[in-house]
Write a protein that holds these residues in place. Structure first.
Motif, PDB file in Angstrom:
ATOM      1  N   CYS A  16       0.273  -1.127  -1.034  1.00 37.27           N
ATOM      2  CA  CYS A  16      -0.192  -1.155   0.731  1.00 37.27           C
ATOM      3  C   CYS A  16      -1.750  -0.412   0.603  1.00 37.27           C
ATOM      4  N   ARG A  17      -1.909   0.541   0.269  1.00 37.84           N
ATOM      5  CA  ARG A  17      -3.540   0.791   0.630  1.00 37.84           C
ATOM      6  C   ARG A  17      -4.294  -0.121   0.458  1.00 37.84           C
ATOM      7  N   GLU A  18      -3.905  -1.187  -0.823  1.00 42.55           N
ATOM      8  CA  GLU A  18      -4.649  -2.435  -0.284  1.00 42.55           C
ATOM      9  C   GLU A  18      -4.763  -3.321   0.236  1.00 42.55           C
ATOM     10  N   ALA A  19      -3.866  -3.354   0.690  1.00 40.72           N
ATOM     11  CA  ALA A  19      -3.691  -4.751   2.377  1.00 40.72           C
ATOM     12  C   ALA A  19      -3.657  -4.221   3.199  1.00 40.72           C
ATOM     13  N   LEU A  20      -4.057  -2.502   3.209  1.00 40.76           N
ATOM     14  CA  LEU A  20      -4.674  -1.920   4.403  1.00 40.76           C
ATOM     15  C   LEU A  20      -6.333  -2.119   4.173  1.00 40.76           C
ATOM     16  N   ALA A  21      -7.160  -2.293   3.737  1.00 38.96           N
ATOM     17  CA  ALA A  21      -8.248  -2.285   3.151  1.00 38.96           C
ATOM     18  C   ALA A  21      -8.009  -3.296   3.631  1.00 38.96           C
ATOM     19  N   ILE A  22      -7.635  -4.399   2.851  1.00 40.42           N
ATOM     20  CA  ILE A  22      -7.654  -5.975   3.040  1.00 40.42           C
ATOM     21  C   ILE A  22      -7.815  -6.252   4.685  1.00 40.42           C
ATOM     22  N   LEU A  23      -6.982  -6.005   5.960  1.00 42.02           N
ATOM     23  CA  LEU A  23      -6.513  -5.522   6.767  1.00 42.02           C
ATOM     24  C   LEU A  23      -8.173  -5.054   7.991  1.00 42.02           C
ATOM     25  N   LYS A  24      -8.427  -4.131   7.546  1.00 38.83           N
ATOM     26  CA  LYS A  24      -9.392  -3.137   7.820  1.00 38.83           C
ATOM     27  C   LYS A  24     -10.575  -3.700   7.622  1.00 38.83           C
ATOM     28  N   GLU A  25     -11.220  -4.580   6.218  1.00 42.62           N
ATOM     29  CA  GLU A  25     -12.142  -6.012   6.760  1.00 42.62           C
ATOM     30  C   GLU A  25     -12.195  -6.763   6.784  1.00 42.62           C
ATOM     31  N   SER A  26     -10.760  -7.597   7.566  1.00 45.23           N
ATOM     32  CA  SER A  26     -11.206  -7.894   8.095  1.00 45.23           C
ATOM     33  C   SER A  26     -11.774  -8.555   9.546  1.00 45.23           C
ATOM     34  N   GLY A  27     -11.359  -6.735   9.902  1.00 47.69           N
ATOM     35  CA  GLY A  27     -12.048  -6.814  11.679  1.00 47.69           C
ATOM     36  C   GLY A  27     -11.006  -7.275  12.157  1.00 47.69           C
ATOM     37  N   ASN A  28      -9.744  -7.292  12.472  1.00 49.10           N
ATOM     38  CA  ASN A  28      -8.400  -6.987  12.957  1.00 49.10           C
ATOM     39  C   ASN A  28      -7.743  -6.279  13.640  1.00 49.10           C
ATOM     40  N   ARG A  96       2.516 -10.970  11.913  1.00 47.79           N
ATOM     41  CA  ARG A  96       1.658 -11.866  12.574  1.00 47.79           C
ATOM     42  C   ARG A  96       2.749 -12.564  13.799  1.00 47.79           C
ATOM     43  N   GLY A  97       2.412 -12.145  15.408  1.00 45.20           N
ATOM     44  CA  GLY A  97       3.390 -13.309  15.942  1.00 45.20           C
ATOM     45  C   GLY A  97       4.410 -13.798  15.138  1.00 45.20           C
ATOM     46  N   ASP A  98       4.899 -14.936  14.779  1.00 42.43           N
ATOM     47  CA  ASP A  98       6.669 -14.888  14.492  1.00 42.43           C
ATOM     48  C   ASP A  98       6.528 -15.941  13.159  1.00 42.43           C
ATOM     49  N   ARG A  99       5.063 -14.985  12.494  1.00 44.02           N
ATOM     50  CA  ARG A  99       5.031 -15.151  11.018  1.00 44.02           C
ATOM     51  C   ARG A  99       5.107 -14.524   9.817  1.00 44.02           C
ATOM     52  N   ALA A 100       5.699 -14.162   9.065  1.00 44.37           N
ATOM     53  CA  ALA A 100       5.586 -12.241   7.845  1.00 44.37           C
ATOM     54  C   ALA A 100       5.103 -13.289   7.369  1.00 44.37           C
ATOM     55  N   ILE A 101       4.714 -12.254   5.976  1.00 48.13           N
ATOM     56  CA  ILE A 101       4.720 -12.437   4.436  1.00 48.13           C
ATOM     57  C   ILE A 101       4.595 -10.725   4.115  1.00 48.13           C
ATOM     58  N   VAL A 102       5.456 -10.359   2.645  1.00 46.50           N
ATOM     59  CA  VAL A 102       4.958  -9.972   2.132  1.00 46.50           C
ATOM     60  C   VAL A 102       3.870  -9.694   0.732  1.00 46.50           C
ATOM     61  N   GLY A 103       3.080  -8.396   1.062  1.00 42.14           N
ATOM     62  CA  GLY A 103       1.562  -7.719   0.514  1.00 42.14           C
ATOM     63  C   GLY A 103       1.821  -8.045  -1.031  1.00 42.14           C
ATOM     64  N   ARG A 104       2.456  -9.184  -1.788  1.00 38.45           N
ATOM     65  CA  ARG A 104       2.641  -8.643  -3.283  1.00 38.45           C
ATOM     66  C   ARG A 104       2.376 -10.152  -3.952  1.00 38.45           C
ATOM     67  N   PRO A 105       1.000 -10.335  -4.650  1.00 41.64           N
ATOM     68  CA  PRO A 105      -0.330  -9.443  -4.298  1.00 41.64           C
ATOM     69  C   PRO A 105      -1.020  -9.682  -2.805  1.00 41.64           C
ATOM     70  N   PRO A 106      -0.974  -8.440  -2.933  1.00 38.40           N
ATOM     71  CA  PRO A 106      -1.930  -8.110  -1.387  1.00 38.40           C
ATOM     72  C   PRO A 106      -2.897  -9.146  -0.597  1.00 38.40           C
ATOM     73  N   GLU A 107      -4.065 -10.028  -1.586  1.00 37.84           N
ATOM     74  CA  GLU A 107      -4.711 -10.902  -1.003  1.00 37.84           C
ATOM     75  C   GLU A 107      -3.753 -12.146  -0.231  1.00 37.84           C
ATOM     76  N   ARG A 108      -2.584 -12.228  -0.556  1.00 37.46           N
ATOM     77  CA  ARG A 108      -1.703 -13.046   0.361  1.00 37.46           C
ATOM     78  C   ARG A 108      -1.690 -12.780   1.639  1.00 37.46           C
ATOM     79  N   ILE A 109      -2.014 -11.481   1.807  1.00 39.80           N
ATOM     80  CA  ILE A 109      -2.153 -11.406   3.673  1.00 39.80           C
ATOM     81  C   ILE A 109      -2.637 -12.564   4.220  1.00 39.80           C
ATOM     82  N   LYS A 110      -4.096 -12.506   2.932  1.00 39.52           N
ATOM     83  CA  LYS A 110      -5.255 -13.139   3.739  1.00 39.52           C
ATOM     84  C   LYS A 110      -4.712 -14.518   4.748  1.00 39.52           C
TER      85      LYS A 110
END
Length: 115
Positions: A16-28, A96-110
């Motif tokens: 979860c912490r890795e996923a939060l870092a990815i989201l913060k770095e994305s600028g979204n 995000r909207g009508d889509r979702a993902i389980v972030g395992r591994p967190p890179e999937r969030i991208k």
């Protein structure tokens, strides 16, 4: 893609912490929800499963002690048990909207961050 981004997470979870870092770095912009403080209801989990496009059982953390003996539980029973016991829910979940993902591994969030 201007859909609101929400992450359901547990602060002590390393993924979860890795996923939060990815989201913060994305600028979204995104909303972070600790689902141990703000509990997910069975209805909310049902909607998350729909957005994930997975069977309800796939959202269950089957390695948790509480999950033992649930092999014959139906979807509604699983949703209720996950709502009552957040440790049973896979994490992190990013929507995000009508889509979702389980972030395992967190890179999937991208994949949700791309337009």
């Amino acid at each position: 893609m201007g859909d609101k981004i929400t992450i359901y997470q547990k602060p002590t979870c390393s993924k979860c912490r890795e996923a939060l870092a990815i989201l913060k770095e994305s600028g979204n912009e995104f909303e972070s929800i600790n689902y141990y403080e703000t509990r997910l209801t069975a209805d909310m989990l049902r909607e998350i499963v729909r957005k994930l496009g997975i069977p309800t059982r796939s959202l269950l953390r089957s390695d948790e002690l509480l999950a033992k003996g649930l092999e014959s539980a139906d979807d509604e029973a699983l949703l209720q048990l996950m709502a009552e016991n957040p440790d049973l829910i896979q994490r992190p979940i990013v929507i995000r909207g009508d889509r979702a993902i389980v972030g395992r591994p967190p890179e999937r969030i991208k994949t949700l961050l791309k337009g």
